[in-house]
Design an enzyme around this catalytic site. Structure first.
Site, PDB file in Angstrom:
ATOM      1  N   GLY A  31       0.205  -8.107 -32.931  1.00 30.61           N
ATOM      2  CA  GLY A  31       0.936  -6.871 -33.242  1.00 30.61           C
ATOM      3  C   GLY A  31       0.479  -6.292 -34.569  1.00 30.61           C
ATOM      4  N   ARG A 110      16.635  -9.829 -42.107  1.00 28.18           N
ATOM      5  CA  ARG A 110      15.642 -10.765 -41.546  1.00 28.18           C
ATOM      6  C   ARG A 110      16.347 -11.874 -40.783  1.00 28.18           C
ATOM      7  NH1 ARG A 110      13.831 -10.003 -46.943  1.00 28.18           N
ATOM      8  NH2 ARG A 110      11.872  -8.863 -47.102  1.00 28.18           N
ATOM      9  N   SER A 141       6.145 -15.136 -39.577  1.00 25.63           N
ATOM     10  CA  SER A 141       7.314 -14.641 -38.841  1.00 25.63           C
ATOM     11  C   SER A 141       8.600 -14.872 -39.639  1.00 25.63           C
ATOM     12  CB  SER A 141       7.404 -15.355 -37.488  1.00 25.63           C
ATOM     13  OG  SER A 141       6.132 -15.441 -36.889  1.00 25.63           O
ATOM     14  N   HIS A 197      12.335 -15.956 -49.194  1.00 25.02           N
ATOM     15  CA  HIS A 197      11.872 -14.575 -48.934  1.00 25.02           C
ATOM     16  C   HIS A 197      13.088 -13.757 -48.504  1.00 25.02           C
ATOM     17  CE1 HIS A 197       9.308 -11.301 -47.882  1.00 25.02           C
ATOM     18  NE2 HIS A 197       9.487 -11.417 -46.579  1.00 25.02           N
TER      19      HIS A 197
HETATM   20  N1  LIG Z   1       6.628 -13.151 -44.229  1.00 27.59           N
HETATM   21  C1  LIG Z   1       6.403 -11.875 -44.479  1.00 27.59           C
HETATM   22  O1  LIG Z   1       6.154 -11.496 -45.609  1.00 27.59           O
HETATM   23  C2  LIG Z   1       6.408 -10.883 -43.346  1.00 27.59           C
HETATM   24  C3  LIG Z   1       5.908  -9.605 -43.541  1.00 27.59           C
HETATM   25  C4  LIG Z   1       5.887  -8.715 -42.459  1.00 27.59           C
HETATM   26  C5  LIG Z   1       6.359  -9.117 -41.215  1.00 27.59           C
HETATM   27  N2  LIG Z   1       6.852 -10.358 -41.084  1.00 27.59           N
HETATM   28  C6  LIG Z   1       7.331 -10.839 -39.777  1.00 27.59           C
HETATM   29  O2  LIG Z   1       6.197 -11.049 -38.947  1.00 27.59           O
HETATM   30  C7  LIG Z   1       6.592 -10.919 -37.575  1.00 27.59           C
HETATM   31  C8  LIG Z   1       5.628  -9.967 -36.844  1.00 27.59           C
HETATM   32  O3  LIG Z   1       5.754  -8.659 -37.358  1.00 27.59           O
HETATM   33  P1  LIG Z   1       4.908  -7.456 -36.704  1.00 27.59           P
HETATM   34  O4  LIG Z   1       5.238  -6.255 -37.473  1.00 27.59           O
HETATM   35  O5  LIG Z   1       3.492  -7.882 -36.539  1.00 27.59           O
HETATM   36  O6  LIG Z   1       5.589  -7.383 -35.249  1.00 27.59           O
HETATM   37  P2  LIG Z   1       4.917  -6.796 -33.906  1.00 27.59           P
HETATM   38  O7  LIG Z   1       6.043  -6.609 -32.957  1.00 27.59           O
HETATM   39  O8  LIG Z   1       4.048  -5.653 -34.225  1.00 27.59           O
HETATM   40  O9  LIG Z   1       3.981  -7.997 -33.401  1.00 27.59           O
HETATM   41  C9  LIG Z   1       4.490  -9.222 -33.007  1.00 27.59           C
HETATM   42  C10 LIG Z   1       3.613  -9.741 -31.891  1.00 27.59           C
HETATM   43  O10 LIG Z   1       4.006 -11.076 -31.600  1.00 27.59           O
HETATM   44  C11 LIG Z   1       3.783 -11.249 -30.219  1.00 27.59           C
HETATM   45  N3  LIG Z   1       4.485 -12.440 -29.720  1.00 27.59           N
HETATM   46  C12 LIG Z   1       5.781 -12.588 -29.385  1.00 27.59           C
HETATM   47  N4  LIG Z   1       5.994 -13.840 -28.946  1.00 27.59           N
HETATM   48  C13 LIG Z   1       4.810 -14.481 -28.983  1.00 27.59           C
HETATM   49  C14 LIG Z   1       4.391 -15.797 -28.645  1.00 27.59           C
HETATM   50  N5  LIG Z   1       5.239 -16.715 -28.166  1.00 27.59           N
HETATM   51  N6  LIG Z   1       3.082 -16.117 -28.816  1.00 27.59           N
HETATM   52  C15 LIG Z   1       2.214 -15.208 -29.296  1.00 27.59           C
HETATM   53  N7  LIG Z   1       2.554 -13.952 -29.644  1.00 27.59           N
HETATM   54  C16 LIG Z   1       3.839 -13.602 -29.477  1.00 27.59           C
HETATM   55  C17 LIG Z   1       4.288  -9.945 -29.607  1.00 27.59           C
HETATM   56  O11 LIG Z   1       3.832  -9.782 -28.268  1.00 27.59           O
HETATM   57  C18 LIG Z   1       3.734  -8.950 -30.580  1.00 27.59           C
HETATM   58  O12 LIG Z   1       2.458  -8.477 -30.187  1.00 27.59           O
HETATM   59  C19 LIG Z   1       8.054 -10.442 -37.604  1.00 27.59           C
HETATM   60  O13 LIG Z   1       8.914 -11.539 -37.409  1.00 27.59           O
HETATM   61  C20 LIG Z   1       8.218  -9.882 -38.999  1.00 27.59           C
HETATM   62  O14 LIG Z   1       9.549  -9.924 -39.459  1.00 27.59           O
HETATM   63  C21 LIG Z   1       6.898 -11.244 -42.115  1.00 27.59           C
HETATM   64  O1  LIG Z   2      11.168  -6.843 -44.398  1.00 29.75           O
HETATM   65  C1  LIG Z   2      10.790  -7.362 -43.361  1.00 29.75           C
HETATM   66  O2  LIG Z   2      11.546  -7.538 -42.390  1.00 29.75           O
HETATM   67  C2  LIG Z   2       9.342  -7.755 -43.193  1.00 29.75           C
HETATM   68  C3  LIG Z   2       8.823  -8.554 -44.350  1.00 29.75           C
HETATM   69  O3  LIG Z   2       9.577  -9.701 -44.573  1.00 29.75           O
HETATM   70  C4  LIG Z   2       8.674  -7.759 -45.612  1.00 29.75           C
HETATM   71  O4  LIG Z   2       9.133  -8.222 -46.658  1.00 29.75           O
HETATM   72  O5  LIG Z   2       8.065  -6.680 -45.545  1.00 29.75           O
END
Ligand SMILES: NC(=O)c1ccc[n+]([C@@H]2O[C@H](COP(=O)([O-])OP(=O)(O)OC[C@H]3O[C@@H](n4cnc5c(N)ncnc54)[C@H](O)[C@@H]3O)[C@@H](O)[C@H]2O)c1
Ligand SMILES: O=C(O)C[C@H](O)C(=O)O
Length: 334
Positions: A31, A110, A141, A197
Site C-alpha cells: 500500500g 492508532r 503497522s 509511538h
Molecule cells: N509506525 C509508523 O510510523 C507508521 C507510519 C505510517 C503508517 N503506519 C501504519 O502502517 C500501516 C500501513 O499503512 P498504509 O498507509 O501503507 O496502508 P495501506 O492501506 O495503503 O496499505 C496497507 C496494505 O497492507 C496490505 N495487507 C493487509 N493485510 C495484509 C497481510 N495479511 N499480508 C500482506 N499485506 C496485507 C493491504 O492489502 C494494503 O495493500 C497502517 O497500520 C498504518 O497505521 C505506521
Molecule cells: O498517524 C498514523 O496513524 C500513522 C503514523 O503512525 C504516523 O505517525 O504518521
C-alpha cells in the site's frame, strides 16, 4: 553485412556465477507506506526488493513493482523489484519491512487499529518465521509498539532481529518543526524522542541541539512545548489533511533509513522500538529508545541518564504500551 552485426552480449560465466549477491529486502503490504518504502530503497540501491501483498490484491503488487522498475533507467538504479502475493518469492530475505494492516482515518486513534492489525501481524509473523528465519524484521503497522511486540512473540526470533519504526519518523517531524521555527537547515538539528509511538512520546531536551547549541538556549520552554505537542500529534495532523489514510512519504523514508543501517552495517545511532528487558527497567516490552542499528539488527540499546521528569514521562509512556499489549493479548485469546 552479417559480419558487422554485433553478437548479442553474452557475459562470461564468471559474471553469471558471481557469489556476490545484493541484499534481499521484502516489503510486506504494497500500500502507501510499503510501495513508497520500496521506492526509496530502490532509488538508494539498497538491494533487490520483493513487494508482497495478500492474494485478494491479485496483480496490484506486480503492477507497482513493474512501474517502479520502469523508473530505474530514468533514476539510474539497478535494483530489481518483484511484486507478488506468494511468500515463496520472499524466502530467505535479509530484511523485511512489515507495513501490512489498515491505516487510521480522521477521528480514529492508532489504538482503534489494534484488533484488526494484531490478527494481520500474527499471520504475517507466522509466514516470516517459516520463510525467512534469519531476517531482520522492521515492523511499521500500528499501533506500533503492540504490533512489534506481537511480531517478536509469533516469530520467536532473537530480540535483536525484531524492531519497530516510529522514533526515526517522530524525530524527523520534530527536527522539521524546529528547523521551520528557527529558519535553519534540518541537517543541523539533532534530536531525540523516546517512549511509545503515540501522544505519550517523551522529548529529551538535553539530547536536542542546533549546530551543537542546546535547543533550550534558542527556544523558550513554552514555545518548545508547543512544538513538542505538534510533534506528538504529527500523525493525526497528516490524517486530518489527507482524510483517506495516514502519512506515508516520511514513514517510508524512515523505514528506508533503518533498512540502510542493516544492509550497509552502518551502526546508526537512532531511536527505534526495541525490546527492553532490564534496560530502563522496562521488563520485556517494546518501546522507543536510542539504539545502535547494524547488520545484526538492534545491536545495542543505549541507556541514558534521564532526569526525574523525563523518567516519570517515560514510565507513563511505557505503562500505556503495557496496557495496550494486555488488551491485545485478551483480544487475541478471545
Ligand atoms: N509506525 C509508523 O510510523 C507508521 C507510519 C505510517 C503508517 N503506519 C501504519 O502502517 C500501516 C500501513 O499503512 P498504509 O498507509 O501503507 O496502508 P495501506 O492501506 O495503503 O496499505 C496497507 C496494505 O497492507 C496490505 N495487507 C493487509 N493485510 C495484509 C497481510 N495479511 N499480508 C500482506 N499485506 C496485507 C493491504 O492489502 C494494503 O495493500 C497502517 O497500520 C498504518 O497505521 C505506521
Ligand atoms: O498517524 C498514523 O496513524 C500513522 C503514523 O503512525 C504516523 O505517525 O504518521
Amino acid at each position: 553485412m552479417g559480419a558487422c552485426i554485433a553478437k548479442a552480449f553474452s557475459p562470461p560465466s564468471s559474471f553469471q556465477e558471481s557469489t556476490m549477491r545484493r541484499a534481499k529486502i521484502t516489503v510486506i503490504g504494497a500500500g502507501n507506506v510499503g510501495a513508497t518504502c520500496a521506492h526509496w530503497c530502490a532509488a538508494a540501491e539498497l538491494g533487490d526488493i520483493v513487494l508482497l501483498d495478500i492474494p485478494q490484491t491479485e496483480d496490484m503488487p506486480a503492477g507497482k513493482a513493474l512501474d517502479l522498475m520502469q523508473s530505474s533507467p530514468i533514476m539510474g538504479f539497478d535494483s530489481k523489484i518483484v511484486g507478488t502475493t506468494s511468500y515463496d518469492d520472499a524466502a530467505d530475505s535479509d530484511v523485511i519491512v512489515v507495513t501490512a494492516g489498515i491505516p487510521r482515518k480522521p477521528g480514529m486513534s492508532r489504538d482503534d487499529l489494534l484488533s484488526t492489525n494484531a490478527r494481520i501481524i500474527t499471520s504475517v509473523g507466522e509466514e516470516i518465521k517459516k520463510s525467512s528465519p534469519n531476517a531482520v524484521v522492521i515492523v511499521v503497522s500500528n499501533p506500533l509498539d503492540a504490533m512489534v511486540q506481537q511480531m517478536w512473540k509469533v516469530t520467536g526470533f532473537d530480540r535483536s532481529k525484531v524492531c519497530g519504526q516510529a522514533g526515526v519518523l517522530d524525530t524527523a517531524r520534530y527536527r522539521t518543526f524546529l528547523a521551520m521555527e528557527l529558519g535553519v537547515s534540518v541537517e543541523d538539528i539533532s534530536a531525540l524522542l523516546m517512549g511509545g509511538h503515540g501522544d505519550t512520546m517523551v522529548p529529551i531536551p538535553s539530547c536536542t541541539s542546533v549546530g551543537g547549541i542546546p535547543v533550550t538556549q534558542l527556544i523558550d520552554p513554552a514555545r518548545l512545548e508547543e512544538i513538542v505537542e505538534r510533534t506528538r500529534k504529527g500523525g493525526a495532523e497528516i490524517v486530518s489533511l489527507l482524510k483517506t489514510g495516514s502519512a506515508y512519504y516520511a514513514p517510508a523514508a524512515a523505514c528506508a533509513q533503518m533498512v540502510e543501517a542493516v544492509v550497509k552495517d552502518k551502526k546508526r545511532c537512532i531511536p527505534v522500538a526495541a525490546l527492553c528487558e532490564s534496560e530502563y527497567g522496562v521488563g520485556g516490552y517494546y518501546v522507543g529508545v536510542p539504539v545502535i542499528m547494524g547488520s545484526a539488527g538492534v545491536e545495542k540499546v543505549i541507556e541514558l541518564n534521564l532526569t526525574e521528569s523525563e523518567t516519570a514521562d517515560f514510565q507513563k509512556s511505557v505503562d500505556a504500551v503495557k496496557g495496550l499489549v494486555a488488551t491485545m493479548d485478551e483480544l487475541l485469546a478471545g
